[in-house]
Design an enzyme around this catalytic site. Structure first.
Site, PDB file in Angstrom:
ATOM      1  CB  THR B 463      57.567  11.664  28.087  1.00 12.02           C
ATOM      2  OG1 THR B 463      55.589  11.536  27.862  1.00 12.02           O
ATOM      3  CG2 THR B 463      57.790  10.142  28.006  1.00 12.02           C
ATOM      4  CE  LYS B 603      62.250  25.531  27.519  1.00 13.53           C
ATOM      5  NZ  LYS B 603      61.866  25.831  28.253  1.00 13.53           N
ATOM      6  CD  GLN B 608      61.265  11.518  27.314  1.00 10.69           C
ATOM      7  OE1 GLN B 608      61.579  11.653  28.168  1.00 10.69           O
ATOM      8  NE2 GLN B 608      61.264  10.561  26.595  1.00 10.69           N
ATOM      9  CD  GLU B 675      61.436   3.208  25.735  1.00 12.10           C
ATOM     10  OE1 GLU B 675      62.504   2.499  26.395  1.00 12.10           O
ATOM     11  OE2 GLU B 675      60.500   2.867  26.065  1.00 12.10           O
TER      12      GLU B 675
END
Lengths: 337, 708, 267
Positions: B463, B603, B608, B675
């Site tokens: 992440t 970036k 993500q 998410e």
């Protein structure tokens, strides 16, 4: 993976001798499917004969024999090399495309031309030793997990109550369309030549036997006759993912034309049967006809009329029709988009 | 987003990148532990019943085998110590197909793998509950109070009287996380203490669960997990394999390595459950929503309940006077479902946002306009004000950037050669929370050269945690980025929240920021001086001639955070190309516009978001785990059968972030992006497929057969 | 496994880097005479933490591969159907006896301490184990070590070596993956990069793919479209979904022209 003896051989005769009389010995070439199955305990050889050092890798024009003017493809050459050989790309682009539709760059660098024909089905019941499978466990009559199970990926032609699996190869589908023959050798007896159409078999009562190769035989080469299909051919592969997936349906289509009139047609289907499925009915209907969408449709419908779908794969009948038509159209026009 | 002279907010390349591109980053099984033995699990071949007999003799006699551990000889473990999914070899009871029933430990991996095949098991079978299509009728209200029926007004009555309505059932299949790194552990005992090199999204959670299950003190378990080969929820809770590795190492008195095989992943570490979602929308002629009902039926494990919250988006996305959100669940003989990227919201948004698209089509209204008409000013589910909400900007900016005005409103109007083109839009949201996390920072000065070391038991599953924390610390301490070292993924470090539920960035970055501020405060206090301009910690180290200094903070979310409703929001725009003959779908273009608070590193944030989008495309087009209803086994056990998207499946991807300064959610205004990137994606794709073909696909994935 | 008498002591650069990463451990490390391989290994482990930013020195240090043979630490008693194989790994000759069942992947990882190549599926369906054997990308999980006699294997650990003009630096593909963020978790990355490096060679040779329109054209160097790169990289799954970044990285190296990175902040 069960323990096995590992032997390396360097020529054809020691290769064939080393497996003679040993039902549990296997040749190891690219290994991409054999090792995969050994890890799952589906294949259980007691001895592996490494044949990768044999010099059966040449691709060369045939200057004599029944297939004069055609081409010979060494059985132990890598798929990548076959797909990119100038003679194959120029004269048999259908074969090049079919090879390139299969697997991934890495696997094509490993897999051999002979080994490609000997791939085993990817039926998940065959792969899972916890599931019943007549192909994996012959004689014990465990039943076919897929027959009444999840059979979306399975056969619509030529299946038996014992087995509804499909052959996974793309390359073999093109070879079937192109009337290839397979040359094999064994420790005893002369070289044998098997037409590709007869090389793979339907499951019938013996689904454990995929091919008509006899025990101890080694594929040495695949030969293709000369043809006039290079201008008008296409290999279409329909799958659940854009790439790197087995076919729901694939179509090898090739036309020889006189103007717009079809002189000869070749159509073979993948993902529909225990062997590459040559669409002879469709081919015959096309001969002498104009290359039009209507005629393509008529031929496709005639071919798929005999399909016998299972519980989850009825869509393959309609998909098969559409795919045959599309493949013929692309072969005819050269335009994929 | 980038403040002057700050490195936070800049697109720094990830600081752990060099280790990853050179193969030097060590994942759980990469540690060169000496004298290691190898363990391989074996699993049940029935879905329900008990083990009648288990013959381990041939396996024990097989060359190289050190031990065979089954329920008959396994050490006693605490089964409610926090390990998910059972299968701890404590009883002969079988609750799902592929439950662990034992493991072999041997000198080599080859020997262990072979010996595991030699174990012969006989079962007493009982009837397995595995056919969801049949069992869904028996589903009942979940025990989880969060899943109680939530009613506002009278949705059913409003639906009955509605002039325009959509009522449809949307189906999503079982999906598997399938991180590229299968769950793996090396266990090494050192006296009473065990080191577990493992892949853990929640380092302290893994430590607690392992210690409790093994019945040892928490401090006697050390989890080492600096690199994680993907997790997506499956490495949040810990599963039996973690503890069984420790058990094996104890039994053979040697370090043991245990990696699940890819095939074992389908019934070892949870799954995303299959959902039937009935969504009903009612609206006036001019597009005002009057009722929204979202009724989910799903399944859970026999002993344990887990229900993903499919109705969450429907609770908050639209202003609607009559609302009904319900769940019904049926226990089945399948492994316990668990959190899977965008739990509930990804699948729930597919249903809700497809239904909104259906309604827009029925109303002959642009789907963006319909959404804008029903934008809530407060959280409709609880009346709380939004900490911030960007749905409108996401839709409007996205429409501009995507060229939405060129879209044809009617389906099948955009044919290009052999293909039908289509465009779809869908919104998404995910809650933003900060969780308690501690952090330690240590400064060291050599001459005028100052370095800092930031430490906390956080996780980085790709992440970008290492990088954003280095950026945060650099700015807070007044140091260049290259003087910061970040150490994560070790339970010996100050405890931290997990990298789950999109809480990682806000929890960790706020903790690191706080500890750097605290350190600066302490150095100021120590100096006894008054400063006109607040000096940086770096300046203080020099001016006050300090050689080493460290401090720690236990950071907590803002006290008033729960007075607001805090969420990330997005709008997704998809362009698809559908092959008219074969039904094969390609997503040729995709744009996600996201409002997720402060973007610490555009970036890694972009990666993500795009990664979430790719997951959503997989959900829309290719991913499906299939159970044989006769036996409860998965027939999709490999990457050959379970299709995660391949490179060619993904077209041009674009990410836009909406600037937000939301200091209500947390001090740094970081909302989390792990998410939200998947939420709304499948609906955008399905809506685009409808726009292309006129076919409304309500059962995912949209495979070619569904478009014939 | 750690004893490696042929490996040199740490260089000054490495000591410096080590000190940056683990100042408190340096004395101990130097006192106990740790060798380079152990050092490089430690760099990737938990103890090190992550030094922010990539200094040129760090790049050089991290990317040198260990040299010299490894002791064959397994006793013959634990090896069944042993096969003696000699092959080159990253330019260094290796000789060992393996169980006939042992794959090249497990040999690299469990016997040669080259854990860069990853096991994602062990069945040739993910590409995480991709290595380059005799110049071709292949899958180490479906290659028996016993078949590698005389072969030359290149893994991610050896990629930075031998680049013309810059022998000790990252391979341009590694640099491009860093720049374009061509990964998240990094687990598939060694395989992606090995695959990408070999792909460049395949393009130079003019090899075709399934999406190549002009299949009949004579093989010769080809400029790959993004679509071609996507198809040719489809054997390497990335569950984090870094595909667009991977394609950008490869396109940049392949075309020799910078590929723009795009994101926008609006409002």
């Amino acid at each position: 993976m069960r323990p096995f003896k590992f032997t390396t051989v360097s020529d054809i005769s020691s290769a064939t001798k080393s497996v003679a009389g040993k039902p549990n010995a296997r040749f190891l070439a690219g290994g991409t499917n054999l090792l995969d199955l050994m890890k799952e305990d589906v294949e259980r050889p007691e001895e592996l004969i490494d044949i990768t050092r044999l010099s059966l890798i040449q691709i060369k024009p045939l200057t004599e024999g029944a297939n004069k003017g055609g081409i010979s493809i060494g059985a132990l050459g890598k798929n990548t090399n076959a797909a990119n050989h100038p003679l194959i790309r120029q004269n048999y682009p259908l074969l090049a495309q079919a090879i390139l539709a299969g697997a991934s760059g890495q696997i094509r660098n490993m897999a051999t031309n002979g080994g490609n024909l000997l791939q085993r089905t990817r039926c998940p019941y065959f792969y899972d030793v916890a599931m019943p499978c007549n192909k994996r466990e012959p004689g014990e009559q465990p039943g076919c997990g897929a027959r009444e199970g999840i059979n979306r990926m399975h056969a619509i032609f030529g299946w038996s109550e014992k087995c509804v699996a499909v052959h996974p190869s793309d390359m073999a589908v093109a070879l079937a369309a192109l009337d290839a023959v397979v040359k094999v050798r064994s420790a005893s007896g002369p070289e044998r030549i098997i037409a590709l159409a007869d090389f793979h078999r339907l499951p019938e009562d013996r689904p454990e036997i995929d091919t008509n190769l006899r025990p101890g035989e080694l594929i040495t080469a695949i030969e293709l006759p000369k043809n006039r299909f290079a201008e008008k051919s296409y290999y279409l592969k329909v799958r659940d993912r854009s790439s790197y997936a087995f076919a729901l349906i694939s179509v090898a289509a090739a036309l020889e034309l006189d103007g717009n009139r079809i002189v000869q047609a070749r159509i073979a289907l993948g993902g529909v049967a225990h062997k590459p499925w040559r669409a002879l009915k469709a081919e015959q209907l096309l001969v002498g006809q104009e290359a039009t969408e209507v005629n393509f449709k008529r031929a496709a419908e005639a071919e798929m009329a005999d399909a016998k779908p299972l519980e989850h794969n009825a869509f393959k009948v309609e998909l098969g029709k559409r795919s045959i038509v599309r493949a013929l159209q692309v072969a005819f026009t050269g335009n994929r988009s | 987003m980038q403040e002057k002279n700050k490195v936070t907010g800049t697109p720094v390349s990830r600081i752990d990148g060099i280790l990853k591109v050179t193969g030097k980053a060590a994942y759980a099984t990469d540690y060169p532990v000496k004298n290691i033995a190898y363990a391989v699990l074996f699993k049940s071949t029935i879905a329900a019943g008990t083990i009648r007999s288990i013959d381990t003799g041939p396996a024990e006699k097989s060359p190289g085998v050190l031990a065979v551990i089954t329920h008959k000889n396994a050490p006693k473990l605490k089964t409610d110590g926090g390990i998910r999914g059972g299968a701890l070899l404590q009883s002969p009871k079988i609750e799902f197909h592929g439950q662990h029933i034992g493991l072999v430990v041997a000198e080599t991996y080859e020997q262990a793998r072979h010996a595991a095949r030699l174990v012969k098991v006989e079962y007493d079978k009982s009837e397995a509950k595995v056919d969801f299509e049949k069992l869904s009728k028996e589903a009942v209200l979940p025990e989880d109070k969060e899943k109680a029926d939530a009613k506002r007004g009278d949705a059913k009555a409003a639906l009955q009287n509605a002039e325009f309505k959509v009522e449809a059932v949307y189906g999503t299949p079982i999906e598997h996380h399938h991180p590229l790194e299968p769950h793996s552990t090396i266990a090494e005992w050192q006296g009473e203490k065990v080191i577990l090199y493992n892949s853990s999204q929640i380092v302290n959670g893994a430590q607690n669960a392992a210690a409790a299950t093994l019945n040892i003190k928490t401090e006697n378990v050390r989890i080492v997990s600096p690199y994680i080969g993907g997790g997506f929820g499956s490495k949040g809770g810990q599963w039996a394999n973690l503890v069984l590795t420790a058990v094996a190492a104890k039994v053979v008195n040697r370090p043991v390595k245990l990696a699940l095989t890819r095939q074992q992943m389908v019934n070892s570490v949870g799954l995303r459950q299959q959902n039937h979602q009935k969504v009903s929308l009612a609206a006036t002629k001019d597009g005002k929503l009057t009722a929204l009902a979202h009724e989910t039926t799903t399944h859970c494990a026999i002993e344990n309940e887990f229900v993903e919250p499919c109705g969450d988006c429907s609770k908050i996305m639209y202003e609607v006077p009559n609302s009904l959100i319900t769940y019904r669940v049926v226990p089945m003989n399948l492994i316990l479902p668990t959190y899977t990227r965008g739990p509930g919201k990804s699948t729930g948004s597919f249903a809700l946002e497809s239904a909104v698209d259906e309604l827009a089509y029925q109303l002959k209204m642009d789907p963006i306009e319909l959404r804008l008409k029903n934008e809530p000013t407060r959280d409709p589910s609880n009346g709380k004000p939004w900490s911030s909400r960007t749905t409108v900007q996401c839709l409007q900016e996205g429409a501009k950037a995507f060229g939405w005005e060129k879209r044809k409103a009617e389906p099948r109007q955009n044919q290009q050669g052999n293909f039908l083109m289509g465009h779809g839009v869908a919104c998404g949201t995910y809650p933003a929370h900060q969780r308690p996390s501690s952090a330690r920072v240590s400064l060291n000065r050599k001459g005028n050269a100052i370095t800092a070391r930031v430490e906390l038991a956080a996780a980085d599953l790709g992440t970008g945690t290492h990088t954003i924390l280095a950026q945060t610390a650099a700015d807070a301490l007044g140091l260049p980025l290259n003087q910061i070292t970040v150490k994560l993924g070790d339970s010996d470090l100050p405890p931290a929240a997990g990298s789950v539920g999109s809480v990682g960035a806000s929890s960790y970055a706020n903790a690191v920021h706080d500890v750097c501020v605290k350190l600066t405060d302490e150095l100021i206090a120590k100096s006894g001086k008054q400063f006109f301009v607040r000096p940086t910690a770096a300046q203080l180290m020099v001016s006050e001639n300090v050689a080493d200094y460290q401090t720690r903070v236990d950071a907590k979310p803002p006290a008033n955070a729960d007075q607001y409703s805090s969420h990330s929001f997005n709008a997704n725009f998809a362009e698809v190309r559908v092959d008219i003959a074969t039904g094969m779908v390609r997503v040729t273009r995709f744009l996600a516009v996201t409002g997720a608070g402060k973007i610490l590193n555009p970036k890694t944030a972009r990666s993500q978001i795009i990664g979430g989008n790719v997951w959503g495309i997989g959900m829309a087009l290719t991913e499906e785990s299939v159970v044989d209803p006769r036996w409860g086994n998965f027939v999709t056990r490999s990457f050959g059968d379970y299709h995660v998207p391949a490179n060619l499946d993904i077209g041009a991807m674009e990410a836009i972030f909406i600037r937000e300064d939301d200091r209500v959610s947390n001090a740094l205004g970081v909302k989390g992006i792990g998410e939200v990137g998947i939420v709304g994606v499948a609906a955008a794709v399905a809506n685009a497929v409808f726009n292309a073909t006129g076919k409304r696909i309500r059962e995912l994935p949209i495979t070619p057969d569904k478009l014939l | 496994m750690m004893e490696d008498h042929n490996a040199p002591d740490l260089t000054e650069d490495e000591k410096k880097l080590f000190e940056d990463l683990m100042p408190e451990d340096l004395d101990e490390i130097l006192d106990t005479g740790v060798n380079r391989r152990h050092f490089l290994k430690l760099m990737g482990l938990a103890g090190g933490g992550i030094l922010a930013w990539q200094s040129a020195a760090a790049e050089q240090v991290f990317t040198r591969s260990p040299s010299g043979p490894l002791p064959d630490e397994l006793s013959s008693a634990t090896i069944e159907n042993g096969v003696a194989v000699s092959f080159k790994v990253n330019g260094t000759a290796r000789k060992l006896t393996v169980d006939s069942r042992m794959t090249l992947l497990d040999t690299l990882r469990e016997r040669l301490e080259l854990t860069g190549s990853k096991k994602g599926c062990d069945h040739g369906q993910c590409g995480a184990c991709t290595v380059i054997v005799d110049g071709r990308r292949v899958l180490a999980c479906l290659t028996l070590a016993a078949t590698c006699e005389g072969r030359s294997v290149q893994t991610i650990e050896g990629l930075a070596n031998g680049t013309a003009g810059a022998p000790d630096r990252l391979h341009p593909m590694q640099t491009a993956f860093l720049k374009h963020d061509g990964f998240q978790c990094g687990f598939c990355t060694p395989g992606q990069i090995c695959s990408a490096v070999a792909l460049l060679d395949e393009a130079k040779k003019g090899e075709a793919s399934y999406v190549t329109e002009s299949i009949r054209s004579k093989p010769g160097p080809v400029q790959l479209s993004n679509e071609e790169i996507r198809e040719r990289m489809s054997g390497n799954l990335c569950r984090c979904g870094a595909y667009p970044n991977i394609v950008a990285a490869i396109q940049e190296v392949h075309s020799g022209k910078p590929v723009e990175q795009t994101w926008q902040l609006i409002g």
